[in-house]
Design a protein around this motif. Sequence first.
Motif, PDB file in Angstrom:
ATOM      1  N   LEU A  89       0.831  -1.205   0.000  1.00  0.00           N
ATOM      2  CA  LEU A  89       0.000   0.000   0.000  1.00  0.00           C
ATOM      3  C   LEU A  89       0.868   1.259   0.000  1.00  0.00           C
ATOM      4  CD1 LEU A  89      -2.741   1.387   0.158  1.00  0.00           C
ATOM      5  CD2 LEU A  89      -2.647   1.132   2.667  1.00  0.00           C
ATOM      6  N   ARG A  90       1.931   1.247   0.793  1.00  0.00           N
ATOM      7  CA  ARG A  90       2.837   2.409   0.815  1.00  0.00           C
ATOM      8  C   ARG A  90       3.459   2.641  -0.562  1.00  0.00           C
ATOM      9  NH1 ARG A  90       8.269   2.121   4.279  1.00  0.00           N
ATOM     10  NH2 ARG A  90       8.894   0.962   2.407  1.00  0.00           N
ATOM     11  N   LEU A  91       3.898   1.570  -1.216  1.00  0.00           N
ATOM     12  CA  LEU A  91       4.461   1.690  -2.555  1.00  0.00           C
ATOM     13  C   LEU A  91       3.406   2.199  -3.528  1.00  0.00           C
ATOM     14  CD1 LEU A  91       6.712   1.140  -4.642  1.00  0.00           C
ATOM     15  CD2 LEU A  91       5.845  -1.209  -4.810  1.00  0.00           C
ATOM     16  N   TYR A  92       2.212   1.670  -3.440  1.00  0.00           N
ATOM     17  CA  TYR A  92       1.107   2.083  -4.311  1.00  0.00           C
ATOM     18  C   TYR A  92       0.863   3.588  -4.171  1.00  0.00           C
ATOM     19  CZ  TYR A  92      -3.652   2.166  -6.247  1.00  0.00           C
ATOM     20  OH  TYR A  92      -4.775   2.444  -6.989  1.00  0.00           O
ATOM     21  N   TRP A 110      -7.007   3.743  -9.189  1.00  0.00           N
ATOM     22  CA  TRP A 110      -6.220   3.043 -10.203  1.00  0.00           C
ATOM     23  C   TRP A 110      -6.776   3.358 -11.596  1.00  0.00           C
ATOM     24  CZ3 TRP A 110      -9.146   0.205  -6.545  1.00  0.00           C
ATOM     25  CH2 TRP A 110     -10.353  -0.306  -7.027  1.00  0.00           C
ATOM     26  N   SER A 111      -5.950   3.114 -12.591  1.00  0.00           N
ATOM     27  CA  SER A 111      -6.379   3.374 -13.973  1.00  0.00           C
ATOM     28  C   SER A 111      -7.263   2.256 -14.502  1.00  0.00           C
ATOM     29  CB  SER A 111      -5.158   3.539 -14.891  1.00  0.00           C
ATOM     30  OG  SER A 111      -4.403   4.667 -14.519  1.00  0.00           O
ATOM     31  N   SER A 112      -6.944   1.022 -14.088  1.00  0.00           N
ATOM     32  CA  SER A 112      -7.729  -0.111 -14.572  1.00  0.00           C
ATOM     33  C   SER A 112      -7.517  -1.303 -13.647  1.00  0.00           C
ATOM     34  CB  SER A 112      -7.310  -0.472 -16.001  1.00  0.00           C
ATOM     35  OG  SER A 112      -8.018  -1.601 -16.470  1.00  0.00           O
ATOM     36  N   LEU A 113      -8.566  -2.127 -13.523  1.00  0.00           N
ATOM     37  CA  LEU A 113      -8.469  -3.384 -12.780  1.00  0.00           C
ATOM     38  C   LEU A 113      -8.822  -4.503 -13.742  1.00  0.00           C
ATOM     39  CD1 LEU A 113      -8.236  -5.163 -10.253  1.00  0.00           C
ATOM     40  CD2 LEU A 113     -10.648  -4.622  -9.755  1.00  0.00           C
ATOM     41  N   ILE A 114      -7.846  -5.353 -14.026  1.00  0.00           N
ATOM     42  CA  ILE A 114      -8.014  -6.412 -15.018  1.00  0.00           C
ATOM     43  C   ILE A 114      -8.278  -7.742 -14.316  1.00  0.00           C
ATOM     44  CG2 ILE A 114      -6.874  -7.724 -16.846  1.00  0.00           C
ATOM     45  CD1 ILE A 114      -5.339  -5.220 -17.577  1.00  0.00           C
ATOM     46  N   LEU A 115      -9.412  -8.375 -14.641  1.00  0.00           N
ATOM     47  CA  LEU A 115      -9.758  -9.707 -14.165  1.00  0.00           C
ATOM     48  C   LEU A 115     -10.039 -10.601 -15.375  1.00  0.00           C
ATOM     49  CD1 LEU A 115     -11.301  -7.456 -12.077  1.00  0.00           C
ATOM     50  CD2 LEU A 115     -11.468  -9.572 -10.764  1.00  0.00           C
ATOM     51  N   ARG A 116     -10.083 -11.896 -15.151  1.00  0.00           N
ATOM     52  CA  ARG A 116     -10.259 -12.832 -16.263  1.00  0.00           C
ATOM     53  C   ARG A 116     -11.691 -12.814 -16.788  1.00  0.00           C
ATOM     54  NH1 ARG A 116      -6.681 -18.207 -16.047  1.00  0.00           N
ATOM     55  NH2 ARG A 116      -5.099 -17.606 -14.539  1.00  0.00           N
ATOM     56  N   SER A 117     -11.753 -12.788 -18.102  1.00  0.00           N
ATOM     57  CA  SER A 117     -13.052 -12.962 -18.735  1.00  0.00           C
ATOM     58  C   SER A 117     -13.415 -14.445 -18.710  1.00  0.00           C
ATOM     59  CB  SER A 117     -13.001 -12.458 -20.182  1.00  0.00           C
ATOM     60  OG  SER A 117     -12.124 -13.272 -20.950  1.00  0.00           O
ATOM     61  N   GLU A 118     -14.637 -14.751 -19.069  1.00  0.00           N
ATOM     62  CA  GLU A 118     -15.065 -16.150 -19.066  1.00  0.00           C
ATOM     63  C   GLU A 118     -14.224 -16.993 -20.012  1.00  0.00           C
ATOM     64  OE1 GLU A 118     -19.171 -18.791 -19.699  1.00  0.00           O
ATOM     65  OE2 GLU A 118     -19.204 -16.595 -19.807  1.00  0.00           O
TER      66      GLU A 118
END
Length: 308
Positions: free
Chosen positions: A194-197, A233-241
Amino acid sequence: MSAYGHHMEQEYSAQSLSSREGSERASSYVMESGFYMSSFATTIFIASLVTVGLLFITLLIALTVMLQSCESKSRGAVEAQKGSYDSNYCHLFSLHMELNNFEADQFPSVCRVVALQYIKEGQYARDLNSTMWMIEDYFGSITPQHDGDVVLMDVDDILSSDPQYSNVSMHRYDHYGCSDCVEEAKHLKHMLILRLYMKLHANGWPLILLSRKPETHRNTSVEYLVTAGFTAWSSLILRSEAELHMDSSDYFSRRRATMQREGFRIMSIISSHMDVLRGPLLGKRIFKLPNPLYHNLEHQIEDTHTPK
């Protein structure tokens, strides 16, 4: 016999008797002198025996202590050597597990114990702090040069702390006497990431967060990240189906290729897992955070603790 003769015989007999008594007394004196000992000499003799006995006992004790000390040192050297061997073996095994994408059940049980020792003895915290220092030092010397410059961060280490994704209760750690140390390590990791973020965000770096979790978990993931302090954040990427059954390395490679086509320039990738740090288009600098185990720590301990 005459009176004179009788007198001489008596005198001779008396002399003979006197001589014999004297001889017997002398003989008796000689015999007694062979066994007689004064009280002083007796005291000295007994004291000498006691001293010799004490010296002998002291010598035996000293020898016993020396033997025990040698045995302890030998045992300690053997245990240290074995511990060092286990640590080196597990380090290499973990590295090759990550490189070859082995399954979690192929991780040796002895290495799960070594991993917990790595945490318990504080080496994990030291390695994590050192790695964070290197990352912060690197980004302290550069700034974003183009609108498309981005930093990718793997957030599954953070999301694994979410109760929804952590189904192992803390009593499982008690089997190894390390329930508190594991929680402390997870808390330290959370705070340092979190500190780095926050530092990267404050310095103007657009942050794209990567996860192996399915798109159906987006709302829960967003809620937990915000609660944990990760925002903007700019984007949160999760897996599509369609990506759920893909190898994780292929999944991340595919996502990086998409980013490049969209005009992004990856400056750095930060993760504790090798799957996101392999393949093409890795950017200018990659950073691997220390990871006690290749796969999720809770999963490893559950496998070890569950009777076969």
